[in-house]
Every structure is written in C-alpha cells, then in structure tokens.
Scaffold this motif. Sequence first.
Motif, PDB file in Angstrom:
ATOM      1  N   ASN A  26     -26.874 -20.141  32.028  1.00  0.00           N
ATOM      2  CA  ASN A  26     -27.678 -20.497  33.118  1.00  0.00           C
ATOM      3  C   ASN A  26     -28.070 -19.437  34.210  1.00  0.00           C
ATOM      4  OD1 ASN A  26     -25.350 -19.724  35.052  1.00  0.00           O
ATOM      5  ND2 ASN A  26     -24.168 -21.350  33.793  1.00  0.00           N
ATOM      6  N   VAL A  27     -28.732 -19.840  35.081  1.00  0.00           N
ATOM      7  CA  VAL A  27     -29.255 -18.748  36.041  1.00  0.00           C
ATOM      8  C   VAL A  27     -28.720 -19.195  37.328  1.00  0.00           C
ATOM      9  CG1 VAL A  27     -31.056 -17.498  37.134  1.00  0.00           C
ATOM     10  CG2 VAL A  27     -31.056 -17.958  34.591  1.00  0.00           C
ATOM     11  N   MET A  28     -28.077 -18.242  38.047  1.00  0.00           N
ATOM     12  CA  MET A  28     -27.792 -18.703  39.520  1.00  0.00           C
ATOM     13  C   MET A  28     -28.327 -17.832  40.599  1.00  0.00           C
ATOM     14  SD  MET A  28     -23.781 -19.254  39.108  1.00  0.00           S
ATOM     15  CE  MET A  28     -23.393 -20.077  40.866  1.00  0.00           C
ATOM     16  N   GLY A  29     -28.562 -18.387  41.679  1.00  0.00           N
ATOM     17  CA  GLY A  29     -29.395 -17.591  42.516  1.00  0.00           C
ATOM     18  C   GLY A  29     -29.079 -18.079  44.194  1.00  0.00           C
ATOM     19  N   TRP A  30     -29.533 -17.260  45.038  1.00  0.00           N
ATOM     20  CA  TRP A  30     -29.447 -17.427  46.298  1.00  0.00           C
ATOM     21  C   TRP A  30     -30.969 -17.509  47.057  1.00  0.00           C
ATOM     22  CZ3 TRP A  30     -24.848 -18.611  48.824  1.00  0.00           C
ATOM     23  CH2 TRP A  30     -23.778 -18.157  48.070  1.00  0.00           C
ATOM     24  N   TYR A  31     -31.044 -18.555  47.680  1.00  0.00           N
ATOM     25  CA  TYR A  31     -32.477 -18.646  48.327  1.00  0.00           C
ATOM     26  C   TYR A  31     -31.735 -18.894  49.908  1.00  0.00           C
ATOM     27  CZ  TYR A  31     -34.790 -19.897  44.182  1.00  0.00           C
ATOM     28  OH  TYR A  31     -35.373 -19.649  42.836  1.00  0.00           O
TER      29      TYR A  31
ATOM     30  N   ALA B  73     -32.158 -13.515  45.843  1.00  0.00           N
ATOM     31  CA  ALA B  73     -31.744 -12.746  44.552  1.00  0.00           C
ATOM     32  C   ALA B  73     -31.281 -13.898  43.407  1.00  0.00           C
ATOM     33  CB  ALA B  73     -30.668 -11.979  44.889  1.00  0.00           C
ATOM     34  N   ARG B  74     -31.214 -13.418  42.305  1.00  0.00           N
ATOM     35  CA  ARG B  74     -30.791 -14.303  41.250  1.00  0.00           C
ATOM     36  C   ARG B  74     -30.179 -13.475  40.066  1.00  0.00           C
ATOM     37  NH1 ARG B  74     -35.926 -17.187  38.939  1.00  0.00           N
ATOM     38  NH2 ARG B  74     -34.460 -17.693  37.109  1.00  0.00           N
ATOM     39  N   ILE B  75     -29.439 -14.111  39.375  1.00  0.00           N
ATOM     40  CA  ILE B  75     -28.541 -13.425  38.379  1.00  0.00           C
ATOM     41  C   ILE B  75     -28.404 -14.528  37.034  1.00  0.00           C
ATOM     42  CG2 ILE B  75     -26.319 -14.078  39.485  1.00  0.00           C
ATOM     43  CD1 ILE B  75     -25.078 -11.275  38.393  1.00  0.00           C
ATOM     44  N   THR B  76     -28.415 -13.843  35.939  1.00  0.00           N
ATOM     45  CA  THR B  76     -28.608 -14.566  34.822  1.00  0.00           C
ATOM     46  C   THR B  76     -26.994 -14.665  34.358  1.00  0.00           C
ATOM     47  OG1 THR B  76     -28.806 -12.638  33.240  1.00  0.00           O
ATOM     48  CG2 THR B  76     -30.681 -13.842  33.996  1.00  0.00           C
ATOM     49  N   TRP B  77     -26.720 -15.284  33.290  1.00  0.00           N
ATOM     50  CA  TRP B  77     -25.375 -15.272  32.939  1.00  0.00           C
ATOM     51  C   TRP B  77     -24.883 -14.047  32.198  1.00  0.00           C
ATOM     52  CZ3 TRP B  77     -21.238 -19.014  32.536  1.00  0.00           C
ATOM     53  CH2 TRP B  77     -20.285 -18.627  31.393  1.00  0.00           C
ATOM     54  N   GLY B  78     -25.788 -13.293  31.721  1.00  0.00           N
ATOM     55  CA  GLY B  78     -25.459 -11.941  31.209  1.00  0.00           C
ATOM     56  C   GLY B  78     -25.439 -10.715  32.274  1.00  0.00           C
TER      57      GLY B  78
ATOM     58  N   SER C 193     -23.821 -10.965  42.620  1.00  0.00           N
ATOM     59  CA  SER C 193     -22.789 -10.754  41.395  1.00  0.00           C
ATOM     60  C   SER C 193     -22.162 -11.954  40.965  1.00  0.00           C
ATOM     61  CB  SER C 193     -21.838  -9.696  41.637  1.00  0.00           C
ATOM     62  OG  SER C 193     -21.046 -10.054  42.720  1.00  0.00           O
ATOM     63  N   ARG C 194     -21.819 -11.955  39.807  1.00  0.00           N
ATOM     64  CA  ARG C 194     -20.873 -13.407  39.403  1.00  0.00           C
ATOM     65  C   ARG C 194     -19.617 -13.071  38.611  1.00  0.00           C
ATOM     66  NH1 ARG C 194     -25.053 -16.607  36.308  1.00  0.00           N
ATOM     67  NH2 ARG C 194     -23.348 -18.106  35.846  1.00  0.00           N
ATOM     68  N   ASP C 195     -18.948 -14.101  38.542  1.00  0.00           N
ATOM     69  CA  ASP C 195     -17.618 -14.103  37.843  1.00  0.00           C
ATOM     70  C   ASP C 195     -17.690 -15.487  37.014  1.00  0.00           C
ATOM     71  OD1 ASP C 195     -15.083 -14.210  36.694  1.00  0.00           O
ATOM     72  OD2 ASP C 195     -14.099 -13.500  38.519  1.00  0.00           O
ATOM     73  N   ASN C 196     -18.108 -15.316  35.859  1.00  0.00           N
ATOM     74  CA  ASN C 196     -18.191 -16.341  34.967  1.00  0.00           C
ATOM     75  C   ASN C 196     -17.075 -17.166  34.622  1.00  0.00           C
ATOM     76  OD1 ASN C 196     -21.217 -15.756  34.676  1.00  0.00           O
ATOM     77  ND2 ASN C 196     -20.826 -14.660  32.960  1.00  0.00           N
ATOM     78  N   ALA C 197     -15.827 -16.438  34.659  1.00  0.00           N
ATOM     79  CA  ALA C 197     -14.641 -17.161  34.263  1.00  0.00           C
ATOM     80  C   ALA C 197     -14.161 -18.058  35.479  1.00  0.00           C
ATOM     81  CB  ALA C 197     -13.675 -15.773  34.004  1.00  0.00           C
ATOM     82  N   LYS C 198     -14.863 -17.753  36.612  1.00  0.00           N
ATOM     83  CA  LYS C 198     -14.398 -18.534  38.050  1.00  0.00           C
ATOM     84  C   LYS C 198     -15.460 -19.308  38.151  1.00  0.00           C
ATOM     85  CE  LYS C 198     -11.209 -14.987  39.714  1.00  0.00           C
ATOM     86  NZ  LYS C 198     -10.760 -14.311  40.978  1.00  0.00           N
TER      87      LYS C 198
END
Length: 115
Positions: free
Chosen positions: A32-37, A49-54, A70-75
């Motif tokens: 998935n891709v997550m982002g801020w708008y 900004a946006r960030i991919t799973w990787g 940034s992202r914490d996939n575990a959380k």
Amino acid sequence: QVQLVESGGGLVQAGGSLRLSCVASGSIFRINVMGWYRQAPGKQRELVARITWGGITSFADSVKGRFTISRDNAKNTMYLQMNSLKSEDTAIYYCLLSQMGSDYWGPGTQVTVPS
C-alpha cells in the motif's frame, strides 16, 4: 474496511515544529501507499508527502527540506514531522491509504500557524 485516525495537530508559532501521526486499522494489505494531504480554506486538497510500504518517499516542492514522512509498518502508523512551519502550512491535514485500487481517508487534523 480500513479506518484511519490522525493526531498531533495544533497551534504552533512560525518556525516551530509538529509531528502528525496516522494510525490505520482494519484490513491492511502489505502493498500500500500512505500519504499526507492538506486543504487550506478556499483551496483544493493537495498532496504534501507520500510513502510506499518499502519506504520510498516523495514530497511537494513547498515542503521539501522542512517535512519528513516515515512509517512503522508493524504498527500500521505513518508520521509527518513538520519543521520550520510557516503560516502557509495552515490547513487541515488528512491521512490517505491506497491499496487494492481503493483510497481511504482519515477525518483530518487541524494545523494552524499564525502569521
């Protein structure tokens, strides 16, 4: 279904910092891709900004060098560190998660930087 909840918004003086968080819950797929708008009064919603799973990131020109995503996939959590805030950063900030052809939005969190 996916639910998103943003937090961390508030009132901050110009030059200050804020850290936004977005927690996702529900049926989260790994790809998935997550982002801020953000959406300022009288303006269209725009990508911040946006960030991919990787962990691949991209930013709007207006925030490059000031914001970090940034992202914490575990959380299932995404963050937006906002530094050197300006009055033009004032907006409602929304979290987006895109997966399997669907987009999910959070309710938004207000960021206000007085001029």
